[in-house]
Design a protein around this motif. Sequence first.
Motif, PDB file in Angstrom:
ATOM      1  N   VAL A  24     -16.766  19.518  20.895  1.00 51.65           N
ATOM      2  CA  VAL A  24     -17.561  19.332  21.059  1.00 51.65           C
ATOM      3  C   VAL A  24     -18.764  19.761  19.969  1.00 51.65           C
ATOM      4  CG1 VAL A  24     -18.465  21.372  22.371  1.00 51.65           C
ATOM      5  CG2 VAL A  24     -19.122  19.305  23.211  1.00 51.65           C
TER       6      VAL A  24
ATOM      7  N   TYR B   8     -19.144  17.330  17.420  1.00 50.54           N
ATOM      8  CA  TYR B   8     -19.562  16.282  17.828  1.00 50.54           C
ATOM      9  C   TYR B   8     -21.601  16.762  17.668  1.00 50.54           C
ATOM     10  CZ  TYR B   8     -15.985  12.869  18.569  1.00 50.54           C
ATOM     11  OH  TYR B   8     -14.711  12.493  18.787  1.00 50.54           O
TER      12      TYR B   8
ATOM     13  N   CYS C 170     -17.877  11.555  22.618  1.00 50.94           N
ATOM     14  CA  CYS C 170     -17.873  13.049  22.319  1.00 50.94           C
ATOM     15  C   CYS C 170     -17.199  12.469  23.736  1.00 50.94           C
ATOM     16  CB  CYS C 170     -18.932  13.922  22.295  1.00 50.94           C
ATOM     17  SG  CYS C 170     -18.604  15.151  22.344  1.00 50.94           S
TER      18      CYS C 170
ATOM     19  N   SER D 106     -25.473  19.431  22.864  1.00 51.94           N
ATOM     20  CA  SER D 106     -25.442  17.864  22.937  1.00 51.94           C
ATOM     21  C   SER D 106     -26.727  16.960  23.347  1.00 51.94           C
ATOM     22  CB  SER D 106     -24.130  17.218  23.532  1.00 51.94           C
ATOM     23  OG  SER D 106     -23.058  17.839  23.267  1.00 51.94           O
TER      24      SER D 106
END
Length: 310
Positions: free
Chosen positions: A161, A164, A187, A194
């Motif tokens: 993560v 990403y 993702c 995020s």
Amino acid sequence: MPDRDIVSWASLLQAFVKKGDLSSGKRLFDLMPRWNVVVFNSMISGFANLGDLSSAESMFAWIPEATLVTWTTMVAAFCEKGLIARAKDLFSKMPERNMLACTTMLEAFSLKGDLTEAKRVFDSMPEWDLVSFTVMLQAYGKRGHLVECIRLLQTMHEKDVVFYNAVISAFINAGDLEGAKSRFDLCPEWDIVSWTTLISGYAVARYFDAVESFFARDTMTWNTMLAAYVGDRNISRAKTTFYSMKERDTISWNVILAAYSQAGDLEEARRLFSAMSPRSTSLTEKSESLVQYLTSQAVMTSIPAPMHAP
């Protein structure tokens, strides 16, 4: 203790260093009948951790034979202090390099914005791992170098993560919100970074309607949207978002209270604070919001109204 061998001395020294008591550590060091590389490394690491680079350098120059750990410790110490040129010089003299030393220099050059040196270190690494890929990706991404980011994205097979998030940030920095959204969708899992990165990117571009239509509505998403509206000083949208929330937590209340206090509307801030009921917020949450409320009171002394607890 009948006999003290080098291991005993070293163990006691490491205890002083771990505690941060370098004065006692140095006195013990001077009393030791002999030293080994573990002892030297302990002292160098201790001085480096305390930011005493002068003493660390002196010890480094004195060590009979520096190990890879010794070199890496000194390189990291210079980088930590922002002495990148000295770190680079020492890095260039290392008889061998490990992943930690390379990644440390890579991060230092990336933070400095020196992509040429960062790329040189990256290309010279004996192998790449997820950390080095992510650091290099972040370096490119901060400057909107999407071609290089995409190349790294295609090269790296293992992605987490954090990786990403760096990709999403890179596309946003380049102004490619569609690309950022497509990578967000790829993702396998999202964290708060995020969501915040993508939503903030749309908010900065003032695509508020897209934000509201794209994303699932959990409390974290709502709070991010709310903070984005407040950051844009769009109190009207912030208020609409706040009252549309099915669930509110302490962050929700604090953000909207801050919004009204920043706008100079302390009366509305007071009304909202009074509206916080025990059913919707815990005692701890309300206490935290009380701090926010009192802060707004302090900066808005032109409205001298007493606070009434609900």
